[in-house]
Design a protein around this motif. Structure first.
Motif, PDB file in Angstrom:
ATOM      1  N   LEU A 167       3.161   8.387   0.581  1.00 25.87           N
ATOM      2  CA  LEU A 167       2.190   8.067  -0.473  1.00 25.87           C
ATOM      3  C   LEU A 167       1.567   6.701  -0.223  1.00 25.87           C
ATOM      4  O   LEU A 167       2.288   5.722  -0.015  1.00 25.87           O
ATOM      5  CB  LEU A 167       2.878   8.074  -1.845  1.00 25.87           C
ATOM      6  N   ALA A 168       0.246   6.629  -0.265  1.00 23.34           N
ATOM      7  CA  ALA A 168      -0.464   5.352  -0.119  1.00 23.34           C
ATOM      8  C   ALA A 168      -1.324   5.110  -1.338  1.00 23.34           C
ATOM      9  O   ALA A 168      -1.965   6.030  -1.845  1.00 23.34           O
ATOM     10  CB  ALA A 168      -1.327   5.369   1.138  1.00 23.34           C
ATOM     11  N   LEU A 169      -1.346   3.848  -1.797  1.00 25.97           N
ATOM     12  CA  LEU A 169      -2.160   3.434  -2.941  1.00 25.97           C
ATOM     13  C   LEU A 169      -3.107   2.325  -2.489  1.00 25.97           C
ATOM     14  O   LEU A 169      -2.864   1.144  -2.752  1.00 25.97           O
ATOM     15  CB  LEU A 169      -1.263   2.928  -4.083  1.00 25.97           C
ATOM     16  N   PRO A 170      -4.176   2.661  -1.810  1.00 26.55           N
ATOM     17  CA  PRO A 170      -5.076   1.639  -1.272  1.00 26.55           C
ATOM     18  C   PRO A 170      -5.837   0.924  -2.382  1.00 26.55           C
ATOM     19  O   PRO A 170      -5.989   1.449  -3.477  1.00 26.55           O
ATOM     20  CB  PRO A 170      -6.024   2.450  -0.390  1.00 26.55           C
ATOM     21  N   ARG A 171      -6.323  -0.291  -2.076  1.00 23.72           N
ATOM     22  CA  ARG A 171      -7.072  -1.085  -3.057  1.00 23.72           C
ATOM     23  C   ARG A 171      -8.545  -1.223  -2.701  1.00 23.72           C
ATOM     24  O   ARG A 171      -9.286  -1.883  -3.413  1.00 23.72           O
ATOM     25  CB  ARG A 171      -6.447  -2.483  -3.166  1.00 23.72           C
ATOM     26  N   SER A 172      -8.942  -0.678  -1.554  1.00 25.58           N
ATOM     27  CA  SER A 172     -10.337  -0.846  -1.121  1.00 25.58           C
ATOM     28  C   SER A 172     -10.740   0.304  -0.206  1.00 25.58           C
ATOM     29  O   SER A 172      -9.891   0.998   0.361  1.00 25.58           O
ATOM     30  CB  SER A 172     -10.493  -2.161  -0.354  1.00 25.58           C
ATOM     31  N   ALA A 173     -12.060   0.478  -0.056  1.00 22.93           N
ATOM     32  CA  ALA A 173     -12.563   1.491   0.878  1.00 22.93           C
ATOM     33  C   ALA A 173     -12.085   1.177   2.298  1.00 22.93           C
ATOM     34  O   ALA A 173     -11.814   2.107   3.084  1.00 22.93           O
ATOM     35  CB  ALA A 173     -14.089   1.543   0.825  1.00 22.93           C
ATOM     36  N   GLN A 174     -11.967  -0.104   2.623  1.00 19.68           N
ATOM     37  CA  GLN A 174     -11.497  -0.482   3.960  1.00 19.68           C
ATOM     38  C   GLN A 174     -10.067   0.023   4.186  1.00 19.68           C
ATOM     39  O   GLN A 174      -9.757   0.522   5.271  1.00 19.68           O
ATOM     40  CB  GLN A 174     -11.547  -2.009   4.140  1.00 19.68           C
ATOM     41  N   GLU A 175      -9.211  -0.131   3.184  1.00 22.91           N
ATOM     42  CA  GLU A 175      -7.842   0.382   3.331  1.00 22.91           C
ATOM     43  C   GLU A 175      -7.823   1.905   3.407  1.00 22.91           C
ATOM     44  O   GLU A 175      -7.049   2.476   4.180  1.00 22.91           O
ATOM     45  CB  GLU A 175      -6.952  -0.136   2.182  1.00 22.91           C
ATOM     46  N   VAL A 176      -8.678   2.564   2.644  1.00 22.34           N
ATOM     47  CA  VAL A 176      -8.774   4.027   2.757  1.00 22.34           C
ATOM     48  C   VAL A 176      -9.197   4.405   4.178  1.00 22.34           C
ATOM     49  O   VAL A 176      -8.667   5.342   4.789  1.00 22.34           O
ATOM     50  CB  VAL A 176      -9.769   4.602   1.722  1.00 22.34           C
TER      51      VAL A 176
ATOM     52  N   VAL B  64       0.829  -1.208   0.000  1.00 18.98           N
ATOM     53  CA  VAL B  64       0.000   0.000   0.000  1.00 18.98           C
ATOM     54  C   VAL B  64       0.867   1.263   0.000  1.00 18.98           C
ATOM     55  O   VAL B  64       0.574   2.222  -0.693  1.00 18.98           O
ATOM     56  CB  VAL B  64      -0.999  -0.008   1.174  1.00 18.98           C
ATOM     57  N   LEU B  65       1.951   1.261   0.764  1.00 18.62           N
ATOM     58  CA  LEU B  65       2.827   2.439   0.797  1.00 18.62           C
ATOM     59  C   LEU B  65       3.859   2.358  -0.325  1.00 18.62           C
ATOM     60  O   LEU B  65       4.434   1.307  -0.578  1.00 18.62           O
ATOM     61  CB  LEU B  65       3.518   2.567   2.144  1.00 18.62           C
ATOM     62  N   ARG B  66       4.088   3.495  -0.969  1.00 15.49           N
ATOM     63  CA  ARG B  66       5.010   3.531  -2.108  1.00 15.49           C
ATOM     64  C   ARG B  66       5.912   4.762  -1.993  1.00 15.49           C
ATOM     65  O   ARG B  66       5.535   5.746  -1.342  1.00 15.49           O
ATOM     66  CB  ARG B  66       4.225   3.655  -3.427  1.00 15.49           C
ATOM     67  N   PRO B  67       7.056   4.707  -2.646  1.00 16.30           N
ATOM     68  CA  PRO B  67       7.863   5.937  -2.711  1.00 16.30           C
ATOM     69  C   PRO B  67       7.089   7.019  -3.478  1.00 16.30           C
ATOM     70  O   PRO B  67       6.313   6.703  -4.372  1.00 16.30           O
ATOM     71  CB  PRO B  67       9.103   5.499  -3.508  1.00 16.30           C
ATOM     72  N   VAL B  68       7.311   8.258  -3.123  1.00 16.47           N
ATOM     73  CA  VAL B  68       6.568   9.353  -3.749  1.00 16.47           C
ATOM     74  C   VAL B  68       7.217   9.735  -5.071  1.00 16.47           C
ATOM     75  O   VAL B  68       8.235  10.428  -5.091  1.00 16.47           O
ATOM     76  CB  VAL B  68       6.496  10.580  -2.811  1.00 16.47           C
ATOM     77  N   ALA B  69       6.628   9.293  -6.173  1.00 19.79           N
ATOM     78  CA  ALA B  69       7.161   9.644  -7.496  1.00 19.79           C
ATOM     79  C   ALA B  69       6.868  11.132  -7.777  1.00 19.79           C
ATOM     80  O   ALA B  69       5.916  11.692  -7.247  1.00 19.79           O
ATOM     81  CB  ALA B  69       6.507   8.767  -8.567  1.00 19.79           C
ATOM     82  N   PRO B  70       7.687  11.763  -8.636  1.00 22.72           N
ATOM     83  CA  PRO B  70       7.525  13.205  -8.889  1.00 22.72           C
ATOM     84  C   PRO B  70       6.135  13.597  -9.384  1.00 22.72           C
ATOM     85  O   PRO B  70       5.655  14.693  -9.094  1.00 22.72           O
ATOM     86  CB  PRO B  70       8.587  13.498  -9.960  1.00 22.72           C
TER      87      PRO B  70
END
Lengths: 471, 471
Positions: free
Chosen positions: A45-54, A22-28
């Motif tokens: 930076l977070a890239l969640p896959r579901s409302a639950q993760e949000v 879910v956590l990623r390096p912050v790309a420009p």
């Protein structure tokens, strides 16, 4: 409200509660916006896959008093997606939530996750013989959650309304980290306050939209497109009335263009085929979508004849094929690109009541002339009273020569718009760019109600801090 | 929240600030509602003539912690206009604020004060060659402020939307006694939170609407009406899809009727001319309004032929004159009156997603049969997924014999509706009648957001106490 930075300690808290990916390096690209007005801070930076993760992300942020910046397609033009100052935020991009959860052709409803790209929503609707009317220049990269959060407009608003009008229900995570399940497919539901429309247009300051139930429309049985030369903006307005009296809501687009836009196209995009040998002072692009049994070309021809008899039209082209239709639309759609190449001194996304639109154009032109010598490209969604009123350097000059004029022009235009009962932000929103305009031109009673609502739903001020309302 | 009674001392405070004629004796009609479910308390009655006078009333009430009940036409069916218990309130009737402030035919906008009767709004629009689409049974006495506060529906929602969709801007007095001037005629204005839609449908619990900018539509160039016999609700739904695929948004009404409704009409209103020699099990009333160049009768005939080929229609009548059209509509419009004369055991204003509407009808019928022997009149706005599902005594029996069944039937229907993703109040609102339903069936996250918004905008809880949310 004092917020904390999204630092390594905060990232560790998130890692303990969420899967690794879910956590990623912050790309420009998460720190840029299209016009380069702001540069964002990195944070987490977070890239969640579901409302639950949000929900986990938001609940953790609210407990830690860390600001959250929601990121859709990044195409917004007012800096709503970028936090340039203050403590570093948690960036939440919805780009992994792209499922079309269900399509209901019989109901004219489609349910999509917030990260779905607008063009993919349109394609999913077409795939079941339906039409999703929201259409705008950035539809290939804008995401539906961002379109809703900013109440996006575009070219079909005249007939189908803006993003708000195309949404039946939402799923969203509120600032306390709870998931609101309002993903209804109902056309009528009078059970309590309109939380849906409060979140739509709130630009991520009251929560994050995670999915939406969207309204589809039938594909019109026949479509027609015409480009008609009109003697003046007054005549364009009368032509609109004539068109709607004859053809009703089948008029789906009514776009005004000025000679200056066609001249910019000739200068900057010379390969684009121009519709007229010499560019007319004013013309309008009309599109209709009609019921079975009505010939759209004949309907447009009848409209043109009536308009001629009333001196509302002097020349025109009615598209006879899909290729001709695309060619007419290309003229309208390439104007923003030509503008970008010329480079504006000041750009304005304004609306006024339809009836005073000609007065606005006349008075704005006179006011700009009083400031200095410029080229003005005035074009846009006449049917909605929404003009993109953009001011450019004279030919052979560069925008860099005019930097001292930008603020003055903006103030003159916005003051005139306000005096005519108009809006300084018709479809782009407030973001961070227009917070001061909102404070200056906004109704003070509405502003204090907005602040009370913000404080009630987001007491720690974590959601998109600095956007719409000052923190 | 403890409120004080609107007593003589409070009336004296108001008299000191307002012209003599604003306060009036409380006539009985302000304490009644159409179904006689509640009886209001007298308190103090004010009939202000301007937003400024409303503001003085509200500011005085909030300072004195006196509850305020806004009164429009008094036609609401859920008790939103009546305070039957708690401290006696200040009643504010908008009946003297009936000015149509301005009409803008070119813009398709009309600005009316909140006390304007809905039929007068419609007439003002017709007077300039325009159409105000909101249309419902009580339009001769309902007032536009109440229509907006309850987000009224009616027969044209399929094409034109409900009251919310027909409003561009509001003027309203908020619970602190300040006037919000949001009376915009703009089609596009993305400057901050959507306060307009928050007040629309809030049933007077967040402020009082004093005027509205309303959207008008062109009068369709041609109109047509047909009554078509369909074999089943499934077929009715397929016919709707077929109609919209052929005719798009020109389909402005699509009303379902069951044999029981026609039989009630024959029993109770025998002078009404029935369209069929023997009442069909199911039929739909379709209305279209089309662009110039298309013959509406021919369009309906084409639709009927296609429907017949697909076994979606077996018989039908297409109106050939305005008188025939009125006769077909009279059948639909008189059903509520016939219902009233028969006297229902339990009435339900429900909506479900369109696709599960046939399933709802089948399962609800089976569930009611499991409770006892009744007559069911199921009719309504099929195109909106909104049914009036009403349960009646057997012939020769009286509703008084069935009082023990009402609560049970209501629960069975509302549970079924909830399980299908539907609404227990499609167009009538919550008022005081459905507060417990909202608590039971409403989304808890939405409910807590509603309570937070109510507390933020109305911290003393003076606005329509006990309506929508428990005080």
């Amino acid at each position: 409200m004092t917020l904390n930075s999204a630092d390594e300690g905060f990232a560790a808290q998130l890692r303990a509660k969420l899967p690794e990916a879910v956590l990623r390096p912050v790309a420009p690209r998460y720190l840029q916006e299209p016009r380069g007005l702001y540069r964002g801070q990195a944070g987490v930076l977070a890239l969640p896959r579901s409302a639950q993760e949000v929900a986990i992300l938001i609940a953790t942020a609210t407990a830690a008093r860390v600001g959250v910046v929601p990121f859709g397609g990044g195409t917004g033009l007012v800096g709503g997606q970028i936090a340039p100052d203050g403590p570093a935020p948690l960036l939440i991009s919805l780009e992994r939530m792209t499922a079309v959860r269900s399509v209901h052709p019989q109901e004219n409803v489609l349910i999509a996750e917030a990260g779905t790209i607008l063009a993919d929503v349109q394609a999913a609707a077409r795939g079941v013989g339906r039409f999703f009317p929201l259409s705008l220049a950035s539809e290939g990269s804008a995401r539906i959650g961002g379109n809703l959060s900013t109440n996006a407009g575009g070219v079909n608003v005249l007939r189908y309304g803006n993003a708000r009008d195309l949404c039946l229900g939402l799923e969203a995570v509120l600032p306390d980290g709870r998931i609101w399940n309002g993903l209804t497919r109902l056309r009528k539901d009078n059970t309590g306050y309109d939380l849906r429309n409060l979140l739509i247009g709130a630009e991520g300051t009251l929560g994050i939209i995670t999915a939406a139930a969207l309204k589809l429309a039938p594909i019109p049985a026949g479509e027609g497109t015409a480009l008609i030369v009109v003697p003046s903006p007054e005549a364009a307005l009368k032509l609109l009335t004539l068109a709607r009296d004859r053809l009703g809501e089948t008029v789906s687009a009514f776009e005004l263009m000025h000679r200056q836009g066609l001249e910019f196209l000739a200068e900057e995009l010379p390969d684009l085929r121009q519709p007229f040998a010499s560019p007319p002072e004013w013309c309008v692009l009309i599109e209709i979508g009609v019921a079975a049994g009505l010939d759209p070309q004949a309907a447009l021809a009848g409209l043109f004849e009536s308009a001629q008899q009333l001196d509302l039209a002097s020349d025109g082209v009615i598209a006879q094929s899909a290729a001709q239709r695309d060619a007419l639309w290309a003229v309208r759609e390439q104007i923003p690109e030509a503008n970008r190449r010329v480079g504006s001194v000041s750009s304005h996304d304004i609306s006024v009541p339809l009836g005073v639109l000609p007065e606005f154009i006349a008075r704005a032109g006179a006011a700009i002339a009083g400031i200095g010598a410029f080229r003005i490209n005035c074009f846009g969604h006449l049917g909605d009273g929404n003009l993109h009123y953009n001011v450019f350097p004279l030919r052979g000059h560069d925008r860099a020569d005019y930097t001292q004029y930008g603020a003055r022009i903006r103030q003159v235009i916005h003051d005139l718009v306000a005096s005519l009962g108009g809006s300084f932000s018709a479809e782009h929103g407030i973001g961070r760019l227009k917070v001061a305009d909102l404070e200056h031109y906004g109704d003070p009673v509405k502003l204090s109600a907005m602040r009370a609502i913000k404080a009630a739903l987001d007491p720690h001020g974590i959601m998109n801090p600095g956007a719409v309302l000052r923190g």
